[in-house]
Design a protein around this motif. Sequence first.
Motif, mmCIF file in Angstrom:
data_model
loop_
_atom_site.group_PDB
_atom_site.id
_atom_site.type_symbol
_atom_site.label_atom_id
_atom_site.label_comp_id
_atom_site.label_asym_id
_atom_site.label_seq_id
_atom_site.Cartn_x
_atom_site.Cartn_y
_atom_site.Cartn_z
ATOM 1 N N HIS A 69 -2.671 -23.818 23.860
ATOM 2 C CA HIS A 69 -1.382 -24.789 23.520
ATOM 3 C C HIS A 69 -1.449 -24.805 22.132
ATOM 4 C CE1 HIS A 69 -0.870 -26.116 27.649
ATOM 5 N NE2 HIS A 69 -2.063 -26.603 27.819
ATOM 6 N N GLY A 70 -0.509 -25.042 21.379
ATOM 7 C CA GLY A 70 -0.331 -25.141 20.176
ATOM 8 C C GLY A 70 1.019 -24.936 19.404
ATOM 9 N N SER A 71 1.013 -24.509 18.138
ATOM 10 C CA SER A 71 2.465 -24.455 17.617
ATOM 11 C C SER A 71 2.724 -23.064 17.848
ATOM 12 C CB SER A 71 2.381 -24.729 15.933
ATOM 13 O OG SER A 71 1.551 -23.905 15.295
ATOM 14 N N TYR A 72 4.068 -22.657 17.664
ATOM 15 C CA TYR A 72 4.662 -21.544 17.953
ATOM 16 C C TYR A 72 4.045 -20.519 16.766
ATOM 17 C CZ TYR A 72 7.783 -17.377 18.604
ATOM 18 O OH TYR A 72 8.275 -16.068 18.487
ATOM 19 N N GLU A 73 4.031 -20.799 15.663
ATOM 20 C CA GLU A 73 3.203 -20.025 14.362
ATOM 21 C C GLU A 73 1.875 -19.629 14.656
ATOM 22 O OE1 GLU A 73 4.911 -23.106 13.965
ATOM 23 O OE2 GLU A 73 6.853 -22.084 13.597
ATOM 24 N N THR A 74 1.148 -20.636 15.302
ATOM 25 C CA THR A 74 -0.359 -20.602 15.732
ATOM 26 C C THR A 74 -0.471 -19.479 16.952
ATOM 27 O OG1 THR A 74 -0.852 -22.747 15.094
ATOM 28 C CG2 THR A 74 -2.242 -21.687 16.380
ATOM 29 N N LEU A 75 0.354 -19.480 17.948
ATOM 30 C CA LEU A 75 0.134 -18.711 19.125
ATOM 31 C C LEU A 75 0.835 -17.303 18.816
ATOM 32 C CD1 LEU A 75 1.216 -21.371 21.914
ATOM 33 C CD2 LEU A 75 -1.207 -20.698 21.001
ATOM 34 N N LEU A 76 1.777 -17.081 17.756
ATOM 35 C CA LEU A 76 2.366 -15.789 17.834
ATOM 36 C C LEU A 76 1.393 -14.641 17.542
ATOM 37 C CD1 LEU A 76 5.120 -14.096 18.093
ATOM 38 C CD2 LEU A 76 5.572 -14.934 15.480
ATOM 39 N N PRO A 77 0.625 -14.836 16.575
ATOM 40 C CA PRO A 77 -0.322 -13.576 16.309
ATOM 41 C C PRO A 77 -1.243 -13.314 17.500
ATOM 42 C CG PRO A 77 -0.575 -15.280 14.629
ATOM 43 C CD PRO A 77 0.304 -15.881 15.557
ATOM 44 N N MET A 78 -1.688 -14.542 18.493
ATOM 45 C CA MET A 78 -2.365 -14.222 19.433
ATOM 46 C C MET A 78 -1.448 -13.426 20.574
ATOM 47 S SD MET A 78 -4.359 -17.748 20.185
ATOM 48 C CE MET A 78 -4.310 -18.732 18.507
ATOM 49 N N HIS A 79 -0.309 -13.776 20.737
ATOM 50 C CA HIS A 79 0.551 -13.250 21.744
ATOM 51 C C HIS A 79 0.892 -11.796 21.257
ATOM 52 C CE1 HIS A 79 4.236 -12.580 23.996
ATOM 53 N NE2 HIS A 79 4.908 -12.221 22.894
ATOM 54 N N THR A 80 0.918 -11.458 19.962
ATOM 55 C CA THR A 80 1.227 -10.246 19.811
ATOM 56 C C THR A 80 -0.151 -9.162 19.813
ATOM 57 O OG1 THR A 80 2.661 -11.019 17.958
ATOM 58 C CG2 THR A 80 1.985 -8.586 17.565
ATOM 59 N N ALA A 81 -1.215 -9.742 19.571
ATOM 60 C CA ALA A 81 -2.409 -9.209 19.619
ATOM 61 C C ALA A 81 -2.607 -8.805 21.355
ATOM 62 C CB ALA A 81 -3.516 -9.923 19.169
ATOM 63 N N LEU A 82 -2.243 -9.695 22.096
ATOM 64 C CA LEU A 82 -2.540 -9.470 23.617
ATOM 65 C C LEU A 82 -1.580 -8.219 23.921
ATOM 66 C CD1 LEU A 82 -2.680 -13.050 24.838
ATOM 67 C CD2 LEU A 82 -4.635 -11.390 24.755
ATOM 68 N N LEU A 83 -0.502 -8.510 23.385
ATOM 69 C CA LEU A 83 0.729 -7.381 23.721
ATOM 70 C C LEU A 83 0.102 -6.024 23.329
ATOM 71 C CD1 LEU A 83 4.148 -8.968 23.035
ATOM 72 C CD2 LEU A 83 3.116 -8.603 24.990
ATOM 73 N N ASP A 84 -0.384 -5.830 22.206
ATOM 74 C CA ASP A 84 -0.945 -4.585 21.400
ATOM 75 C C ASP A 84 -1.987 -4.222 22.404
ATOM 76 O OD1 ASP A 84 0.790 -4.717 19.405
ATOM 77 O OD2 ASP A 84 -0.892 -5.735 17.996
ATOM 78 N N LYS A 85 -2.886 -4.961 23.227
ATOM 79 C CA LYS A 85 -3.820 -4.519 24.221
ATOM 80 C C LYS A 85 -3.146 -4.184 25.470
ATOM 81 C CE LYS A 85 -7.868 -5.743 22.030
ATOM 82 N NZ LYS A 85 -9.183 -4.777 22.195
ATOM 83 N N GLN A 86 -2.005 -4.223 25.571
ATOM 84 C CA GLN A 86 -1.349 -3.891 26.737
ATOM 85 C C GLN A 86 -1.213 -5.014 27.808
ATOM 86 O OE1 GLN A 86 0.808 -1.259 26.799
ATOM 87 N NE2 GLN A 86 0.040 -1.029 24.449
#
Length: 93
Positions: A69-86
């Motif tokens: 849980h957190g702000s959109y700005e905090t979660l966006l890099p994690m989301h992008t990195a997870l997508l990069d890992k497929q």
Amino acid sequence: MEKPQINPQYEGEAEVLEDSGCSLLLHNDDVHTFDYVIKSLVDICRITNEQAEQCAILVHCHGKCTIKHGSYETLLPMHTALLDKQLTSEIIQ
């Protein structure tokens, strides 16, 4: 009955929680191993190995799990990195 006292030190905490109203969800897939998902969650989301194991089991059994849980700005890099890992993730409000 005596009225409860509000500690001024904790007065702003509710506002902080309201400002961080997004959640990072991980969705199940039939491709990645438990070990891959667990390692990815530990590395990217900075959660403990035990938390990552629990999340992987919840994703497997229920199809999705809230990771952070957190702000959109905090979660966006994690989301992008997870997508990069497929891995399939999304940020919801």
